[in-house]
Motif scaffolding. Structure first.
Motif, PDB file in Angstrom:
ATOM      1  N   ASP A  87       0.817  -1.221   0.000  1.00  6.44           N
ATOM      2  CA  ASP A  87       0.000   0.000   0.000  1.00  6.44           C
ATOM      3  C   ASP A  87       0.848   1.268   0.000  1.00  6.44           C
ATOM      4  OD1 ASP A  87      -2.326  -1.537   0.154  1.00  6.44           O
ATOM      5  OD2 ASP A  87      -2.192  -1.638   2.344  1.00  6.44           O
ATOM      6  N   SER A  88       2.129   1.159   0.283  1.00  4.95           N
ATOM      7  CA  SER A  88       2.991   2.336   0.441  1.00  4.95           C
ATOM      8  C   SER A  88       3.041   3.234  -0.791  1.00  4.95           C
ATOM      9  CB  SER A  88       4.405   1.904   0.829  1.00  4.95           C
ATOM     10  OG  SER A  88       4.366   1.209   2.040  1.00  4.95           O
ATOM     11  N   PRO A  89       3.207   2.703  -2.006  1.00  2.53           N
ATOM     12  CA  PRO A  89       3.227   3.613  -3.164  1.00  2.53           C
ATOM     13  C   PRO A  89       1.913   4.369  -3.347  1.00  2.53           C
ATOM     14  CG  PRO A  89       4.127   1.476  -3.771  1.00  2.53           C
ATOM     15  CD  PRO A  89       3.540   1.337  -2.398  1.00  2.53           C
ATOM     16  N   ALA A  90       0.799   3.688  -3.103  1.00  3.32           N
ATOM     17  CA  ALA A  90      -0.503   4.355  -3.244  1.00  3.32           C
ATOM     18  C   ALA A  90      -0.664   5.438  -2.180  1.00  3.32           C
ATOM     19  CB  ALA A  90      -1.633   3.338  -3.136  1.00  3.32           C
ATOM     20  N   LEU A  91      -0.209   5.161  -0.963  1.00  6.58           N
ATOM     21  CA  LEU A  91      -0.307   6.153   0.110  1.00  6.58           C
ATOM     22  C   LEU A  91       0.577   7.366  -0.198  1.00  6.58           C
ATOM     23  CD1 LEU A  91      -0.240   3.812   3.233  1.00  6.58           C
ATOM     24  CD2 LEU A  91      -2.147   5.241   2.501  1.00  6.58           C
ATOM     25  N   ALA A  92       1.746   7.115  -0.757  1.00  6.21           N
ATOM     26  CA  ALA A  92       2.662   8.212  -1.069  1.00  6.21           C
ATOM     27  C   ALA A  92       2.140   9.079  -2.212  1.00  6.21           C
ATOM     28  CB  ALA A  92       4.039   7.659  -1.414  1.00  6.21           C
ATOM     29  N   ASN A  93       1.427   8.483  -3.165  1.00  6.83           N
ATOM     30  CA  ASN A  93       0.928   9.234  -4.325  1.00  6.83           C
ATOM     31  C   ASN A  93      -0.450   9.830  -4.116  1.00  6.83           C
ATOM     32  OD1 ASN A  93       3.194   8.889  -5.971  1.00  6.83           O
ATOM     33  ND2 ASN A  93       2.523   6.835  -6.559  1.00  6.83           N
ATOM     34  N   ALA A  94      -1.131   9.448  -3.059  1.00  9.98           N
ATOM     35  CA  ALA A  94      -2.477   9.949  -2.801  1.00  9.98           C
ATOM     36  C   ALA A  94      -2.434  11.416  -2.400  1.00  9.98           C
ATOM     37  CB  ALA A  94      -3.128   9.130  -1.693  1.00  9.98           C
ATOM     38  N   THR A  95      -3.544  12.107  -2.627  1.00 11.26           N
ATOM     39  CA  THR A  95      -3.636  13.494  -2.177  1.00 11.26           C
ATOM     40  C   THR A  95      -3.453  13.562  -0.666  1.00 11.26           C
ATOM     41  OG1 THR A  95      -5.150  13.955  -3.982  1.00 11.26           O
ATOM     42  CG2 THR A  95      -5.090  15.543  -2.181  1.00 11.26           C
ATOM     43  N   ILE A  96      -4.177  12.718   0.035  1.00  6.20           N
ATOM     44  CA  ILE A  96      -4.011  12.574   1.485  1.00  6.20           C
ATOM     45  C   ILE A  96      -3.983  11.082   1.778  1.00  6.20           C
ATOM     46  CG2 ILE A  96      -4.965  13.007   3.774  1.00  6.20           C
ATOM     47  CD1 ILE A  96      -6.399  15.409   2.600  1.00  6.20           C
ATOM     48  N   GLY A  97      -2.810  10.577   2.108  1.00  2.00           N
ATOM     49  CA  GLY A  97      -2.670   9.165   2.426  1.00  2.00           C
ATOM     50  C   GLY A  97      -2.993   8.923   3.892  1.00  2.00           C
ATOM     51  N   VAL A  98      -3.918   7.998   4.150  1.00  2.00           N
ATOM     52  CA  VAL A  98      -4.335   7.689   5.520  1.00  2.00           C
ATOM     53  C   VAL A  98      -4.036   6.219   5.792  1.00  2.00           C
ATOM     54  CG1 VAL A  98      -6.269   7.611   7.138  1.00  2.00           C
ATOM     55  CG2 VAL A  98      -6.179   9.397   5.405  1.00  2.00           C
ATOM     56  N   SER A  99      -3.293   5.964   6.861  1.00  2.00           N
ATOM     57  CA  SER A  99      -3.032   4.586   7.265  1.00  2.00           C
ATOM     58  C   SER A  99      -3.451   4.428   8.724  1.00  2.00           C
ATOM     59  CB  SER A  99      -1.557   4.226   7.083  1.00  2.00           C
ATOM     60  OG  SER A  99      -0.759   4.974   7.959  1.00  2.00           O
ATOM     61  N   ILE A 100      -3.464   3.188   9.171  1.00  2.00           N
ATOM     62  CA  ILE A 100      -3.829   2.922  10.561  1.00  2.00           C
ATOM     63  C   ILE A 100      -2.583   2.516  11.340  1.00  2.00           C
ATOM     64  CG2 ILE A 100      -6.240   2.369  10.135  1.00  2.00           C
ATOM     65  CD1 ILE A 100      -5.510  -0.543  10.023  1.00  2.00           C
ATOM     66  N   HIS A 101      -2.661   2.691  12.631  1.00  2.00           N
ATOM     67  CA  HIS A 101      -1.513   2.503  13.506  1.00  2.00           C
ATOM     68  C   HIS A 101      -0.993   1.066  13.484  1.00  2.00           C
ATOM     69  CE1 HIS A 101       1.222   3.468  16.704  1.00  2.00           C
ATOM     70  NE2 HIS A 101       0.737   2.500  17.460  1.00  2.00           N
ATOM     71  N   SER A 102      -1.844   0.112  13.237  1.00  2.00           N
ATOM     72  CA  SER A 102      -1.412  -1.285  13.267  1.00  2.00           C
ATOM     73  C   SER A 102      -0.798  -1.735  11.944  1.00  2.00           C
ATOM     74  CB  SER A 102      -2.599  -2.190  13.614  1.00  2.00           C
ATOM     75  OG  SER A 102      -3.578  -2.117  12.600  1.00  2.00           O
ATOM     76  N   GLY A 103      -0.649  -0.807  10.985  1.00  2.00           N
ATOM     77  CA  GLY A 103      -0.062  -1.149   9.693  1.00  2.00           C
ATOM     78  C   GLY A 103       1.449  -1.254   9.781  1.00  2.00           C
ATOM     79  N   THR A 104       2.060  -1.528   8.651  1.00  2.00           N
ATOM     80  CA  THR A 104       3.521  -1.646   8.627  1.00  2.00           C
ATOM     81  C   THR A 104       4.165  -0.274   8.758  1.00  2.00           C
ATOM     82  OG1 THR A 104       3.584  -1.481   6.224  1.00  2.00           O
ATOM     83  CG2 THR A 104       3.413  -3.701   7.171  1.00  2.00           C
ATOM     84  N   ASP A 105       5.422  -0.279   9.189  1.00  2.00           N
ATOM     85  CA  ASP A 105       6.143   0.976   9.382  1.00  2.00           C
ATOM     86  C   ASP A 105       6.303   1.756   8.082  1.00  2.00           C
ATOM     87  OD1 ASP A 105       6.423   0.595  12.090  1.00  2.00           O
ATOM     88  OD2 ASP A 105       8.399  -0.362  11.918  1.00  2.00           O
ATOM     89  N   ILE A 106       6.567   1.063   7.006  1.00  2.00           N
ATOM     90  CA  ILE A 106       6.757   1.753   5.727  1.00  2.00           C
ATOM     91  C   ILE A 106       5.454   2.380   5.243  1.00  2.00           C
ATOM     92  CG2 ILE A 106       6.403  -0.272   4.254  1.00  2.00           C
ATOM     93  CD1 ILE A 106       8.754   0.896   2.541  1.00  2.00           C
ATOM     94  N   ALA A 107       4.328   1.723   5.522  1.00  2.00           N
ATOM     95  CA  ALA A 107       3.035   2.300   5.144  1.00  2.00           C
ATOM     96  C   ALA A 107       2.753   3.547   5.973  1.00  2.00           C
ATOM     97  CB  ALA A 107       1.924   1.274   5.327  1.00  2.00           C
ATOM     98  N   MET A 108       3.069   3.499   7.258  1.00  2.00           N
ATOM     99  CA  MET A 108       2.851   4.676   8.100  1.00  2.00           C
ATOM    100  C   MET A 108       3.779   5.821   7.704  1.00  2.00           C
ATOM    101  SD  MET A 108       1.907   3.253  11.893  1.00  2.00           S
ATOM    102  CE  MET A 108       3.279   2.152  12.109  1.00  2.00           C
ATOM    103  N   ASP A 109       5.013   5.503   7.302  1.00  2.00           N
ATOM    104  CA  ASP A 109       5.937   6.544   6.851  1.00  2.00           C
ATOM    105  C   ASP A 109       5.490   7.175   5.543  1.00  2.00           C
ATOM    106  OD1 ASP A 109       7.592   6.234   9.030  1.00  2.00           O
ATOM    107  OD2 ASP A 109       8.974   4.865   8.010  1.00  2.00           O
ATOM    108  N   SER A 110       4.823   6.410   4.706  1.00  2.00           N
ATOM    109  CA  SER A 110       4.375   6.905   3.406  1.00  2.00           C
ATOM    110  C   SER A 110       3.100   7.728   3.490  1.00  2.00           C
ATOM    111  CB  SER A 110       4.131   5.739   2.452  1.00  2.00           C
ATOM    112  OG  SER A 110       5.307   4.997   2.276  1.00  2.00           O
TER     113      SER A 110
END
Length: 118
Positions: free
Chosen positions: A7-30
């Motif tokens: 999910d990290s590339p999609a989160l990084a390219n989104a207008t506003i990327g939203v992840s949850i706390h229990s996700g992976t570190d790279i997803a939260m960083d993105s």
């Protein structure tokens, strides 16, 4: 539902990327926003907070420009010919009041009530 590495590339390219706390570190960083609970209904609170913040920024800009447009020409003595004059130190104090008004207006955001956690 967890955000993963894929999910990290999609989160990084989104207008506003939203992840949850229990996700992976790279997803939260993105992502731009991390929800601290695994509850996607908190996105409504996120949208409300952003709308309130933008409105507050516009109000603060208005008050800052209002004080500046009003007090700087008066402090410079431009209106002396019609009897409007002020000591520059008092105009400086009015500028401090401008900053104080902006700070107080911003602090109002802390009092806003949102949906309670379940």
């Amino acid at each position: 539902m967890e955000t993963g590495i894929n999910d990290s590339p999609a989160l990084a390219n989104a207008t506003i990327g939203v992840s949850i706390h229990s996700g992976t570190d790279i997803a939260m960083d993105s992502s731009d926003v991390i929800l601290m609970k695994n509850d996607l209904s908190k996105i409504f609170n996120l949208i409300n907070i952003s709308k309130i913040t933008v409105r507050n920024i516009k109000q603060n800009l208005f008050w800052a420009f209002f004080y500046n447009v009003l007090m700087i020409p008066v402090a410079m003595g431009i209106f002396n010919f019609i009897g409007i004059k002020i000591n520059p130190m008092i105009a400086g104090f009015a500028m401090i009041l401008s900053s104080f008004t902006v700070i107080l207006n911003t602090l109002r955001i802390r009092n806003i009530k949102f949906e309670k956690d379940k």
